[in-house]
Design an enzyme around this catalytic site. Sequence first.
Site, PDB file in Angstrom:
ATOM      1  N   TYR A  88       4.697  68.502  21.913  1.00 53.97           N
ATOM      2  CA  TYR A  88       5.007  67.953  20.592  1.00 53.97           C
ATOM      3  C   TYR A  88       3.760  67.490  19.835  1.00 53.97           C
ATOM      4  CZ  TYR A  88       7.896  65.436  17.157  1.00 53.97           C
ATOM      5  OH  TYR A  88       8.516  64.987  16.012  1.00 53.97           O
ATOM      6  N   LYS A 130      11.138  68.799  34.042  1.00 54.33           N
ATOM      7  CA  LYS A 130      11.467  70.194  34.348  1.00 54.33           C
ATOM      8  C   LYS A 130      10.526  70.686  35.457  1.00 54.33           C
ATOM      9  CE  LYS A 130      13.988  73.866  33.429  1.00 54.33           C
ATOM     10  NZ  LYS A 130      15.438  73.901  33.695  1.00 54.33           N
ATOM     11  N   ASP A 175      17.604  69.725  31.312  1.00 49.92           N
ATOM     12  CA  ASP A 175      18.797  70.382  30.803  1.00 49.92           C
ATOM     13  C   ASP A 175      20.066  69.786  31.414  1.00 49.92           C
ATOM     14  OD1 ASP A 175      17.340  71.573  32.917  1.00 49.92           O
ATOM     15  OD2 ASP A 175      18.627  73.317  32.934  1.00 49.92           O
ATOM     16  N   ASP A 212      11.707  63.634  22.227  1.00 45.34           N
ATOM     17  CA  ASP A 212      12.085  63.857  20.839  1.00 45.34           C
ATOM     18  C   ASP A 212      13.516  64.364  20.752  1.00 45.34           C
ATOM     19  OD1 ASP A 212      11.617  64.261  17.970  1.00 45.34           O
ATOM     20  OD2 ASP A 212      11.645  66.380  18.459  1.00 45.34           O
ATOM     21  N   ASP A 225      17.231  61.795  19.971  1.00 44.69           N
ATOM     22  CA  ASP A 225      18.176  62.085  18.893  1.00 44.69           C
ATOM     23  C   ASP A 225      19.573  62.328  19.445  1.00 44.69           C
ATOM     24  OD1 ASP A 225      16.172  61.824  17.049  1.00 44.69           O
ATOM     25  OD2 ASP A 225      16.475  63.771  16.115  1.00 44.69           O
TER      26      ASP A 225
END
Length: 332
Positions: free
Chosen positions: A124, A171, A204, A228, A232
């Site tokens: 990011y 991950k 995930d 990020d 949200d």
Amino acid sequence: MTRQLAMIPGDGIGPEVVAAAIEIIEASGVKATWTELHAGRAAHEKFGDPLPEATLEGVRAADATLKGPTATAKGIGFRSVNVALRQKLVLYANYRPAKTMPGILSRYEDVDLIVVRENTEGLYSGLEHEVVDGVVESLRIISRKASERIARFAFETARKQKRKRVTCVHKANILKLSDGLFLECCGRVAKEFPDIEFNDSIVDATAMQMVRNPQEYDVLVMENLFGDILSDLSSGLVGGLGVTPSANIGDGIAVFEAVHGTAPDIAGKGIANPTALVLSGVLMLRYLGEEGPADAIEQAVRSVILAGETLTGDLGGKADTAQFVAAVIGQL
């Protein structure tokens, strides 16, 4: 004590929600001197720079800064002001609580979790370049220093708030070196906090489980891009970005902001919902040790929303910004 605070009005509805938050903070009895700083599209148009050096100096000098939303063009134009602020001021910890608020329509009950996001590196952070025509490479940097620093922030937050568990989101099953390092650092820091339970979860699977059973989570810590996205998602669990606060914290420097957009379609109409920035102001007051006013403002906002009589249009009501602010101050 008079607090030396800075405020960045930002773009679109930013000046309106910042003014509303300041009015409520002052009504709570907090004594403060406010310095206006500039950032975003309006600053770029006025000064030729979306993040002037004077703004950075002002944030460094202030006890804390309250920031409205700033505009960033997609794919073209100047770099994100939010990313630049975090990196230049080393605001390494993004703190995003998500808590169910009675009166706000949501699919869930009793959600009360915190997403702690590493703010300075990872994909990011925007380290990318064109290799050859039609081929772009983005660099994802994960360092031991930043990983241990954000893990320690998460565990210290959990301990301070008497939380029970910290979950490292990663991950590492695929990104064995980068996320492997992040997971290793979280595990090492966890040993310093034997009173806090520690576990880990693949990103995930975490996203799926947050939708299925968000009550399972307490404090989640993760790298930048994952944070990020999942922060949200966590806001969506409790009513959206319009009612959730955010903080960016470094060593002795902190910026508290609304993470919703600038909403240019309603800018200047006096109908913007200031809840997210008001609650970000609550986080700011807690950061400054002003627990009494912070508690009072949070309770006042919750009481107004629960009553449902003075809500802005996005919350299903017909009130304008000034009427919502007056209702909150009336509760104070």
